[in-house]
Design an enzyme around this catalytic site. Structure first.
Site, short mmCIF file in Angstrom:
data_model
loop_
_atom_site.label_atom_id
_atom_site.label_comp_id
_atom_site.label_asym_id
_atom_site.label_seq_id
_atom_site.Cartn_x
_atom_site.Cartn_y
_atom_site.Cartn_z
N ASP A 133 -7.76 -8.66 -4.18
CA ASP A 133 -7.62 -7.28 -3.36
C ASP A 133 -7.99 -6.19 -4.38
OD1 ASP A 133 -6.63 -4.58 -3.20
OD2 ASP A 133 -4.77 -4.63 -2.46
N HIS A 164 -5.78 -7.67 -0.22
CA HIS A 164 -5.26 -5.68 0.37
C HIS A 164 -4.23 -5.71 0.97
CE1 HIS A 164 -3.87 -1.80 -0.98
NE2 HIS A 164 -4.17 -1.96 0.89
N ASP A 204 0.72 -1.01 0.13
CA ASP A 204 -0.46 -0.18 -0.27
C ASP A 204 0.91 1.47 0.05
OD1 ASP A 204 -2.81 1.02 0.28
OD2 ASP A 204 -1.66 1.58 1.92
N TRP A 205 0.30 2.57 0.93
CA TRP A 205 1.25 3.49 0.99
C TRP A 205 2.48 2.84 1.74
CZ3 TRP A 205 0.90 8.48 -0.55
CH2 TRP A 205 0.48 9.00 -1.20
N TRP A 264 -12.55 3.53 -3.33
CA TRP A 264 -11.54 3.44 -2.30
C TRP A 264 -11.97 4.86 -1.54
CZ3 TRP A 264 -10.54 2.31 2.68
CH2 TRP A 264 -9.56 3.07 3.29
#
Length: 461
Positions: free
Chosen positions: A413, A442, A286-287, A327
């Site tokens: 995901d 995810h 992710d980030w 999202w």
């Protein structure tokens, strides 16, 4: 005398007891008592909680073993303890008539098995106990060193006031989280922090052959890696897992405008330099990837491996996918969304306490500014903040990356699933075919133990 394979096995169990003691705020020392190849009792330090100066790990374990056997004489037993015993404990061990004592790290201040004095070597005593020291000494010593370093950091930071424009989640919110026994560490003097407090985990030997730098995403924190960290530590490696500012145990600016791509990247760059991390396997999702994948090109000599899980580099050159746009819209319309419910929906195997742990950092709306800020921060256009540095990073991974890479994909995901990850893989020089986890979504780390085991075998020296 050389340690046996069983000595290492029992000492690892004692280390687990020590970690539990540290998580409870006690000095991390653990012990196990073994008889005929079976653990019959365990103990961990508890003087603080029990208000008992005799509640050392060894004494707790001896008491438990005596109850199991119905006899205070333990002449057929061996005791394993992570720290060289003190005079009190050595006296109890001799009185119990233990056959053998095995300890991990030496104690140069109070050790009574040879460091300060050697009670066991007194020939005039009416019982002689065999002693073996130094078993997993580096791991046992690192656990203690990390604990006391964390205590010093806590004391130093306790004297620093919280910035007026930030909030700090109370420590009680993190008490007793399932599967998260590690001691906290903090920094507040990085230039980019400007007095904010940043939390991180730092486990394992500082001079380990590999350091796993585990970067989380939104809305998670270092709790996300709790199923992978034990695998890395069992291999004798070091694990460093920061909480980005705004998440986890780190301070949380009250305003969304405090967060930017460039600021968070700078914080991570300064963090890596301050800890002088080397032989790094960068672990991202992710980030953690959006930011983390831009780090190695700034100091490529520090990094030797890359473990990617559902993430991307947002360069502004291709439209953001429909999954991400959905999202982002959900975050905009539901700024107070339930983080625990989000994790539970995508990970039905999680217990209620585990889901609640993801909510722990965010007890109120004022703690949630980062959750509101991060979705709009993903670079969407070529001139978006962070897009240019992401394009530079993509070129680095394609042309200049010299290390090994491994990819694991959570197939369920809807945002950063197989299609996105396979496209990213094409830009990672030398990245082999990925591991695909059919049941994972995810948050791949929630299925992370097999991924970590594969990574240890792949990257391990």
């Amino acid at each position: 005398m050389l340690a046996s394979e069983s000595d290492f096995r029992w000492m690892r169990l004692a280390l687990e007891q020590a970690r539990q003691a540290g998580a409870a705020g006690e000095v991390p020392v653990g012990a196990v008592v073994v008889r005929d190849g079976q653990v019959i009792a365990t103990g961990r330090n508890a003087p603080v909680a029990a208000h008992d100066p005799t509640a050392h790990a060894e004494i707790v374990a001896l008491r438990a073993a005596a109850q199991v056997l119905g006899n205070y004489r333990l002449d057929s037993c061996e005791l394993y303890v992570t720290l060289e015993p003190c005079t009190m404990c050595t006296g109890a061990m001799l009185h119990a008539r233990l056959a053998r004592v095995v300890y991990g790290a030496a104690d140069p201040k109070t050790g009574a098995a040879g460091s300060v004095l050697d009670v066991f070597a007194q020939a005039r005593l009416n019982h002689q106990t065999q002693v073996q020291g130094g078993v997993l000494a580096a791991e046992c010593g690192a656990l203690l060193a990390n604990f006391f370093r964390g205590r010093r950091e806590e004391a130093r930071l306790a004297a620093s006031p919280l910035r007026d424009d930030a909030v700090r989640t109370p420590d009680e919110a993190f008490a007793g989280l399932p599967g998260y026994p590690w001691s906290p560490h903090y920094l507040s003097d990085l230039p980019a922090l400007a007095g904010l407090r940043m939390h991180y985990l730092d486990e394992g030997p500082v001079d380990a052959p590999l350091t796993w730098l585990c970067l989380h995403g939104n809305p998670a924190w270092s709790y996300l890696y709790r199923k992978m960290i034990p695998v890395f530590l069992a291999a004798g490696h070091r694990v460093v897992a920061p909480d980005m500012v705004g998440f986890g145990k780190s301070d949380k600016p009250k305003k969304e405008g405090a967060h930017s791509f460039g600021w968070h990247r700078q914080l991570l760059l300064e963090f890596v330099e301050r800890l002088d991390l080397r032989n790094v396997v960068l672990v991202v999702q992710d980030w953690g990837g959006l930011l983390g994948l831009t780090l190695p090109m700034a100091a490529p000599q520090r990094y030797g491996g890359l473990l990617l899980m559902n993430t991307t580099l947002a360069t502004g050159e291709t439209p953001l996918g429909p999954g991400f746009l959905a999202w982002r819209e959900m975050c905009a319309q539901n700024p107070d969304f339930d983080v625990a419910r989000l994790l539970a929906r995508g990970n039905p195997q999680l217990q209620a306490g585990e889901c609640a742990a993801y909510n722990a950092p965010f007890p109120g709306r004022g703690h949630r500014a980062a959750l509101r800020a991060f979705a709009p921060m993903v670079p969407e256009f070529a001139d978006s903040p962070g897009a240019a540095i992401s394009r530079d990073a993509l070129a680095f991974w394609s042309l200049d990356w010299q290390g090994k890479s491994l990819m694991a994909i959570g197939a369920q995901d809807p945002v950063l699933g197989p299609a996105v990850m396979q496209e990213l893989r094409k830009s990672i020089r030398g990245c082999p075919e990925p591991m695909v986890l059919p049941q994972a979504g995810h948050f791949v780390q929630e299925h992370g133990e097999p991924v970590a085991l594969a990574a240890v075998g792949y990257f391990g020296p």
